[in-house]
Design an enzyme around this catalytic site. Sequence first.
Site, PDB file in Angstrom:
ATOM      1  N   HIS A   1      -1.383   0.552  -9.923  1.00  0.00           N
ATOM      2  CA  HIS A   1      -1.987  -0.615  -8.970  1.00  0.00           C
ATOM      3  C   HIS A   1      -2.499  -1.757  -9.860  1.00  0.00           C
ATOM      4  O   HIS A   1      -3.820  -1.987  -9.742  1.00  0.00           O
ATOM      5  CB  HIS A   1      -3.146   0.240  -8.314  1.00  0.00           C
ATOM      6  CG  HIS A   1      -3.493  -0.354  -6.848  1.00  0.00           C
ATOM      7  ND1 HIS A   1      -3.677   0.228  -5.795  1.00  0.00           N
ATOM      8  CD2 HIS A   1      -3.518  -1.884  -6.507  1.00  0.00           C
ATOM      9  CE1 HIS A   1      -3.878  -0.950  -4.761  1.00  0.00           C
ATOM     10  NE2 HIS A   1      -3.650  -2.207  -5.405  1.00  0.00           N
TER      11      HIS A   1
ATOM     12  N   GLU B   1      -4.169   7.576  -4.945  1.00  0.00           N
ATOM     13  CA  GLU B   1      -4.517   6.928  -6.390  1.00  0.00           C
ATOM     14  C   GLU B   1      -5.608   7.562  -6.879  1.00  0.00           C
ATOM     15  O   GLU B   1      -6.780   7.721  -6.258  1.00  0.00           O
ATOM     16  CB  GLU B   1      -4.311   5.478  -6.210  1.00  0.00           C
ATOM     17  CG  GLU B   1      -2.665   4.995  -5.720  1.00  0.00           C
ATOM     18  CD  GLU B   1      -3.025   3.460  -5.480  1.00  0.00           C
ATOM     19  OE1 GLU B   1      -3.947   2.679  -5.660  1.00  0.00           O
ATOM     20  OE2 GLU B   1      -2.151   3.031  -4.589  1.00  0.00           O
TER      21      GLU B   1
ATOM     22  N   ARG C   1       0.896  -0.907  -0.034  1.00  0.00           N
ATOM     23  CA  ARG C   1       0.124  -0.021  -0.134  1.00  0.00           C
ATOM     24  C   ARG C   1       0.865   1.306   0.094  1.00  0.00           C
ATOM     25  O   ARG C   1       1.863   1.077   0.741  1.00  0.00           O
ATOM     26  CB  ARG C   1      -0.899  -0.260   1.298  1.00  0.00           C
ATOM     27  CG  ARG C   1      -1.998  -1.183   1.258  1.00  0.00           C
ATOM     28  CD  ARG C   1      -3.314  -0.349   0.207  1.00  0.00           C
ATOM     29  NE  ARG C   1      -4.161  -1.556   0.354  1.00  0.00           N
ATOM     30  CZ  ARG C   1      -4.272  -2.426  -0.660  1.00  0.00           C
ATOM     31  NH1 ARG C   1      -3.461  -2.618  -1.791  1.00  0.00           N
ATOM     32  NH2 ARG C   1      -5.604  -3.214  -0.868  1.00  0.00           N
TER      33      ARG C   1
HETATM   34  P1  NAP Z   1      -0.272 -11.743   4.528  1.00  0.00           P
HETATM   35  O1  NAP Z   1      -0.141 -13.175   4.218  1.00  0.00           O
HETATM   36  O2  NAP Z   1      -1.223 -11.250   5.716  1.00  0.00           O
HETATM   37  O3  NAP Z   1       1.230 -11.153   4.964  1.00  0.00           O
HETATM   38  C1  NAP Z   1       1.622 -10.045   5.542  1.00  0.00           C
HETATM   39  C2  NAP Z   1       2.769 -10.116   6.387  1.00  0.00           C
HETATM   40  O4  NAP Z   1       3.193  -8.725   6.909  1.00  0.00           O
HETATM   41  C3  NAP Z   1       2.935 -11.200   7.417  1.00  0.00           C
HETATM   42  O5  NAP Z   1       4.168 -11.793   7.248  1.00  0.00           O
HETATM   43  C4  NAP Z   1       3.009 -10.326   8.563  1.00  0.00           C
HETATM   44  O6  NAP Z   1       3.720 -11.044   9.583  1.00  0.00           O
HETATM   45  C5  NAP Z   1       3.796  -9.247   8.223  1.00  0.00           C
HETATM   46  N1  NAP Z   1       3.417  -7.830   9.042  1.00  0.00           N
HETATM   47  C6  NAP Z   1       2.319  -7.375   9.291  1.00  0.00           C
HETATM   48  N2  NAP Z   1       2.541  -6.326  10.219  1.00  0.00           N
HETATM   49  C7  NAP Z   1       3.920  -6.173  10.309  1.00  0.00           C
HETATM   50  C8  NAP Z   1       4.602  -5.032  10.663  1.00  0.00           C
HETATM   51  N3  NAP Z   1       4.182  -4.090  11.490  1.00  0.00           N
HETATM   52  N4  NAP Z   1       5.825  -5.450  10.790  1.00  0.00           N
HETATM   53  C9  NAP Z   1       6.695  -6.389  10.072  1.00  0.00           C
HETATM   54  N5  NAP Z   1       6.045  -7.393   9.303  1.00  0.00           N
HETATM   55  C10 NAP Z   1       4.588  -7.182   9.573  1.00  0.00           C
HETATM   56  O7  NAP Z   1      -0.731 -10.644   3.447  1.00  0.00           O
HETATM   57  P2  NAP Z   1      -0.570 -10.813   1.842  1.00  0.00           P
HETATM   58  O8  NAP Z   1      -1.824 -11.712   1.275  1.00  0.00           O
HETATM   59  O9  NAP Z   1       0.614 -11.314   1.522  1.00  0.00           O
HETATM   60  O10 NAP Z   1      -0.805  -9.440   1.406  1.00  0.00           O
HETATM   61  C11 NAP Z   1       0.009  -8.347   1.878  1.00  0.00           C
HETATM   62  C12 NAP Z   1      -0.648  -6.879   1.490  1.00  0.00           C
HETATM   63  O11 NAP Z   1      -0.348  -6.846   0.019  1.00  0.00           O
HETATM   64  C13 NAP Z   1      -1.853  -6.752   1.619  1.00  0.00           C
HETATM   65  O12 NAP Z   1      -2.287  -6.378   2.919  1.00  0.00           O
HETATM   66  C14 NAP Z   1      -2.435  -5.698   0.452  1.00  0.00           C
HETATM   67  O13 NAP Z   1      -2.289  -4.422   1.266  1.00  0.00           O
HETATM   68  C15 NAP Z   1      -1.079  -5.660  -0.669  1.00  0.00           C
HETATM   69  N6  NAP Z   1      -1.642  -6.234  -1.698  1.00  0.00           N
HETATM   70  C16 NAP Z   1      -1.492  -5.370  -2.875  1.00  0.00           C
HETATM   71  C17 NAP Z   1      -1.919  -5.640  -3.964  1.00  0.00           C
HETATM   72  C18 NAP Z   1      -1.795  -4.928  -5.252  1.00  0.00           C
HETATM   73  O14 NAP Z   1      -2.288  -4.711  -5.955  1.00  0.00           O
HETATM   74  N7  NAP Z   1      -0.877  -4.074  -5.536  1.00  0.00           N
HETATM   75  C19 NAP Z   1      -2.468  -6.886  -4.413  1.00  0.00           C
HETATM   76  C20 NAP Z   1      -2.474  -7.889  -3.195  1.00  0.00           C
HETATM   77  C21 NAP Z   1      -2.061  -7.338  -1.935  1.00  0.00           C
HETATM   78  P3  NAP Z   1       3.479 -10.765  11.287  1.00  0.00           P
HETATM   79  O15 NAP Z   1       2.172 -10.797  11.591  1.00  0.00           O
HETATM   80  O16 NAP Z   1       4.532 -11.902  11.939  1.00  0.00           O
HETATM   81  O17 NAP Z   1       4.222  -9.475  11.269  1.00  0.00           O
END
Ligand code: NAP
Length: 322
Positions: free
Chosen positions: A287, A268, A239
């Site tokens: 995006h 955006e 994000r």
């Molecule tokens: P996910 O499986 O929940 O992974 C998020 C990771 O971030 C987890 O490993 C979590 O581990 C870590 N995390 C959370 N808070 C943290 C912090 N404060 N410090 C360090 N690490 C932290 O999510 P995902 O499916 O991979 O997706 C991630 C993000 O990508 C989404 O939330 C979304 O905003 C974004 N996204 C964007 C697009 C796009 O179109 N560009 C598409 C898909 C997703 P811990 O809980 O152990 O910290």
Amino acid sequence: MRKKVFLTRTLHGFALKELKKKYQIEVHKGKIPVPQSKLRSKIKDVDGLICFPYDKINKETIDLAENLKVISTYSVGFDHIDTKYAKEKKIRVGYTPEVLTDATADLAFSLLLDSLRRVSEGDKIIRDGKWKVIYGAHDYVGVDLQGKTLGILGLGRIGQTLAKRAKAFDMKVIYHNRSRISKTKEKSLGVKYVSFERLITQSDVISIHVPHTKETDKMFNMKVFKKMKDTAFLINTSRGKVVNEKDLIVALKKKIISGAGLDVFELEPISKSHPLTKLQNVVLAPHIGSSTKETRAKMAEITVKNLNLGMNGKKPIYSVGY
Ligand code: NAP
């Protein structure tokens, strides 16, 4: 009477057809995002809401809902919804993880490759008629991926999938999460856990995959950029608000870091006159992390399934909290 569903934007034909079988649906047409005033007037009496990651569903908006049972977002990110408050009001929230993991990891890797090998920059040079001399020893030189260290912030679904792609390109992968993943998983992925400090100082490329939360808001700022290698690249497909964009622009201009590949921005869409568009050492994408034909269709399918379950008082397949 049929239950009512409001969609803040249209979805695939098959999804609309499915919804029409069961509900009285209204699809917002016109300005995107739907103006808050319209969203607020619609949310009042609908039973279900299908929204997108730029629709702000805050406490005040939720408070207006009289019959709302479920909010189904067409995204994995849910930072636009006050999920805590929705839970308090017993409104289900569905989202679309997993189905978009590969597509988003692919896009992050595309930005990484493009940033290091200057593909988009080269494309622009040709289109602008500036490619005049062929094959010089120092022309448009990029950086090798092999042997470089990729630092992944947020080794969750997308982060882990990106790690596999990076390993196939012989990169070293280090990561930081709040909690370390299992040693078995670390071994199978070939990744090493490090502190945030080490991640930012040791990486040649940093790719951000954390959700946007109070904790991650502007996590990347000038203080961090100054600690990064001046040869390092930043890739962001999470994000925009995880990065302080003003600081990033200065860091790129002053070559405090080498370059960036960005799919997401603070606000955006960004316009042609946005300062980032003036920089040569940045690759920009509108995006499109999850934007493949197959993935977007799967997301629509899950969005409808989540909504259906919530409408029947059941937990969505992918549910935030409740
Ligand atoms: P996910 O499986 O929940 O992974 C998020 C990771 O971030 C987890 O490993 C979590 O581990 C870590 N995390 C959370 N808070 C943290 C912090 N404060 N410090 C360090 N690490 C932290 O999510 P995902 O499916 O991979 O997706 C991630 C993000 O990508 C989404 O939330 C979304 O905003 C974004 N996204 C964007 C697009 C796009 O179109 N560009 C598409 C898909 C997703 P811990 O809980 O152990 O910290």
